[in-house]
Design an enzyme around this catalytic site. Structure first.
Site, mmCIF file in Angstrom:
data_model
loop_
_atom_site.group_PDB
_atom_site.id
_atom_site.type_symbol
_atom_site.label_atom_id
_atom_site.label_comp_id
_atom_site.label_asym_id
_atom_site.label_seq_id
_atom_site.Cartn_x
_atom_site.Cartn_y
_atom_site.Cartn_z
ATOM 1 N N THR A 166 6.967 0.176 1.827
ATOM 2 C CA THR A 166 6.164 0.262 0.608
ATOM 3 C C THR A 166 5.874 1.719 0.250
ATOM 4 O OG1 THR A 166 3.984 -0.199 -0.325
ATOM 5 C CG2 THR A 166 4.114 -0.202 2.046
ATOM 6 N N SER A 210 -4.536 0.868 3.042
ATOM 7 C CA SER A 210 -5.008 -0.464 3.473
ATOM 8 C C SER A 210 -4.392 -0.765 4.826
ATOM 9 C CB SER A 210 -4.574 -1.555 2.482
ATOM 10 O OG SER A 210 -3.221 -1.930 2.720
ATOM 11 N N TYR A 241 -2.690 -3.443 5.578
ATOM 12 C CA TYR A 241 -1.320 -3.925 5.304
ATOM 13 C C TYR A 241 -0.363 -2.736 5.206
ATOM 14 C CZ TYR A 241 2.499 -4.453 2.047
ATOM 15 O OH TYR A 241 3.724 -4.331 1.438
ATOM 16 N N HIS A 242 -0.731 -1.733 4.387
ATOM 17 C CA HIS A 242 0.163 -0.582 4.223
ATOM 18 C C HIS A 242 0.335 0.157 5.561
ATOM 19 C CE1 HIS A 242 -0.966 -1.094 -0.131
ATOM 20 N NE2 HIS A 242 0.294 -0.792 -0.299
ATOM 21 N N LYS A 279 3.010 -1.234 7.631
ATOM 22 C CA LYS A 279 4.351 -0.829 7.167
ATOM 23 C C LYS A 279 4.710 0.552 7.739
ATOM 24 C CE LYS A 279 5.399 -4.216 4.180
ATOM 25 N NZ LYS A 279 6.660 -4.858 3.853
HETATM 26 N N1 USQ Z 1 -5.626 -2.801 -9.503
HETATM 27 C C1 USQ Z 1 -6.516 -2.846 -10.569
HETATM 28 N N2 USQ Z 1 -6.919 -4.083 -10.989
HETATM 29 C C2 USQ Z 1 -6.483 -5.236 -10.427
HETATM 30 C C3 USQ Z 1 -5.570 -5.178 -9.360
HETATM 31 C C4 USQ Z 1 -5.168 -3.935 -8.905
HETATM 32 O O1 USQ Z 1 -6.937 -1.821 -11.114
HETATM 33 O O2 USQ Z 1 -6.897 -6.308 -10.888
HETATM 34 C C5 USQ Z 1 -5.124 -1.496 -9.016
HETATM 35 C C6 USQ Z 1 -5.329 -1.284 -7.533
HETATM 36 O O3 USQ Z 1 -6.630 -0.813 -7.259
HETATM 37 C C7 USQ Z 1 -4.217 -0.306 -7.197
HETATM 38 C C8 USQ Z 1 -3.098 -0.675 -8.186
HETATM 39 O O4 USQ Z 1 -3.725 -1.453 -9.202
HETATM 40 O O5 USQ Z 1 -4.616 1.004 -7.455
HETATM 41 C C9 USQ Z 1 -1.959 -1.463 -7.577
HETATM 42 O O6 USQ Z 1 -2.519 -2.608 -6.970
HETATM 43 P P1 USQ Z 1 -1.612 -3.887 -6.593
HETATM 44 O O7 USQ Z 1 -2.547 -4.966 -6.145
HETATM 45 O O8 USQ Z 1 -0.643 -4.210 -7.673
HETATM 46 O O9 USQ Z 1 -0.724 -3.287 -5.411
HETATM 47 P P2 USQ Z 1 -1.006 -3.099 -3.859
HETATM 48 O O10 USQ Z 1 -2.239 -3.755 -3.386
HETATM 49 O O11 USQ Z 1 -0.869 -1.637 -3.580
HETATM 50 O O12 USQ Z 1 0.197 -3.879 -3.196
HETATM 51 C C10 USQ Z 1 1.369 -4.286 -3.921
HETATM 52 C C11 USQ Z 1 2.086 -5.352 -3.131
HETATM 53 C C12 USQ Z 1 2.557 -4.779 -1.812
HETATM 54 C C13 USQ Z 1 3.398 -3.531 -2.089
HETATM 55 C C14 USQ Z 1 2.620 -2.529 -2.899
HETATM 56 C C15 USQ Z 1 3.420 -1.325 -3.335
HETATM 57 O O13 USQ Z 1 1.245 -6.479 -2.923
HETATM 58 O O14 USQ Z 1 3.303 -5.746 -1.105
HETATM 59 O O15 USQ Z 1 3.755 -2.955 -0.857
HETATM 60 O O16 USQ Z 1 2.205 -3.170 -4.128
HETATM 61 S S1 USQ Z 1 2.442 0.124 -3.480
HETATM 62 O O17 USQ Z 1 1.267 -0.159 -4.321
HETATM 63 O O18 USQ Z 1 3.242 1.177 -4.076
HETATM 64 O O19 USQ Z 1 2.006 0.470 -2.145
#
Ligand code: USQ
Length: 382
Positions: A144, A179, A181-182, A185
């Site tokens: 990720t 997090s 989870y991260h 990874k």
């Molecule tokens: N966010 C909001 N509002 C929401 C949901 C999320 O502002 O209702 C924000 C979060 O705070 C974060 C961003 O949007 O800053 C991305 O959140 P996300 O829930 O889309 O992504 P994340 O929790 O980081 O995890 C997801 C996948 C995970 C993957 C990751 C890639 O669930 O499997 O590894 O995206 S990354 O984000 O680049 O690490």
């Protein structure tokens, strides 16, 4: 190639399985329905029901003529892993079989332990199985972008050259996840890198950003082939959530300042990236790392896009900045390199207004099934 997809029931595993089978590969899938089980335990439901993996494989065989054998069991258990590998003997292993949700991993001790045990044990078992049964096989591991966090310098593609006191070396790019989870990874990457050095494994680690979308070339003809699609706070990714919120008339949940920037990609590009990595394997003894996304957006930019397209479709979309349940930088520098997959031939599907409108129109068919009380449960991370 003989391709074993671990986590074949998930949001990305099943679309990848269908896609690779249409491209002439012999595909088998493995899953223990962990995602379905924890969704039931946490009382969250996907936007629509999907048949179980055995049923999906039967439906796909009927529609396409391609057969995908399915193994149902827990890859954290060695006896099951060795049985699957001995029976299938893959050339490539695509490893999606992890608890994939950052918010779930931050829920409580039980969720944290499950995430640690599952993710690390499955990765270790994959490594041991490849070494024992198919040492030439290529491991494609879903990592990720979140492994890197949001550093105040450009993010390189996996590795960084460092000059220190007049001497130079190349290291894994610094990792600092936001997090648990991260963090698992990152630990996976370390395990893989260790065993690449010890046992000359061939590995591609794909640093993927948040994925959006539902449709692929293989699933548009039959809704039973669609992926498992969450929009709740625990398992839904941000853009998919915003689309469902727009349809439900729920103010878009921008956390904090909304300046959180990530690299996003369409689900179609995820499966293309996997195919490209698979068809040009990493050399033996090498940990190859690609940053897997096609364009960057801040959360506010995504919300504005959804608002514009939604209102054009006649929806009444509003945006609400809410107190951030997560502990993360809300405005920061973000400039990751992502040239490796483009060089392998990736042709990105960008987030156009048409792509968003198509998704919104489809989600509108399920408007009455959206459960608003699972959109925001206020799970505090710190
Ligand atoms: N966010 C909001 N509002 C929401 C949901 C999320 O502002 O209702 C924000 C979060 O705070 C974060 C961003 O949007 O800053 C991305 O959140 P996300 O829930 O889309 O992504 P994340 O929790 O980081 O995890 C997801 C996948 C995970 C993957 C990751 C890639 O669930 O499997 O590894 O995206 S990354 O984000 O680049 O690490």
């Amino acid at each position: 190639m003989r391709v074993l997809i671990l986590g074949g029931d998930g949001y990305l595993g099943w679309p990848t399985a269908m896609h690779l089978s249409t491209k002439g590969h012999d595909v088998a899938v493995v899953d223990n329905y962990l995602r379905r089980r924890i969704c039931r335990e946490e009382n969250v439901t996907p936007l629509f029901e999907t048949p179980d993996l055995i049923q999906r494989c039967k439906i796909w065989d009927r529609i396409s003529g391609y057969q995908i054998p399915a193994f149902i069991g827990d890859l954290a258990h060695w006896d099951f892993v060795s049985d699957v590998f001995k029976k299938f003997m893959p050339d490539t292993v695509v490893h999606f079989a992890e608890q994939p949700a950052a918010p779930y991993s931050m829920l409580n001790r039980k969720a944290a332990t499950l995430t640690l045990q599952n993710n690390l044990m499955v990765t270790a078992n994959v490594i041991f199985a490849v070494r024992e049964f198919c040492p030439d096989a290529h491991i494609i591991k879903l990592g990720t972008m979140g492994e890197y966090g949001t550093p105040n310098i450009d993010i390189e593609e996996g590795w960084i050259d460092i000059e220190h006191k007049g001497r130079k070396d190349t290291f894994l790019y610094p990792r600092q996840a936001g997090s648990l989870y991260h963090t698992t990874k990152i630990m996976d990457t370390d395990l893989l890198w260790f065993y690449v050095r010890m046992w000359d494994l061939r590995v591609t680690d794909l640093m993927q950003g948040p994925v959006y979308g539902i449709f692929t070339d293989e699933n548009e003809t039959d809704e039973q082939l669609l992926p498992f699609f969450n929009y709740d706070e625990l398992f839904g990714t941000v853009l998919n959530r915003f689309v469902v919120q727009a349809v439900a008339g729920y103010p878009l949940t921008v956390y904090g300042k909304g300046g959180q920037t990530r690299g996003y990609l369409n689900i179609k590009d995820t499966i293309n990236c996997i195919r490209l990595a698979l068809e040009t394997p990493a050399p033996q003894g090498r940990l190859r790392i690609f940053n897997q996304f096609t364009e960057t957006f801040s959360v506010s930019e995504l919300a504005e896009k959804v608002l514009r397209v939604g209102n054009r479709l006649g929806l009444d979309v509003t945006i609400q900045s809410i107190e951030n349940p997560r502990k993360e930088a809300e405005s920061h520098y973000y400039n990751p390199v992502h040239t490796g997959l483009i060089e392998l031939g990736l042709e990105p599907n960008f987030l156009t207004n048409d792509v968003l409108a198509h998704l919104m129109k489809f989600v509108s068919n399920y408007k009455n099934t959206i459960s608003k009380d699972q959109i925001f449960k206020k799970i505090k991370w710190a």
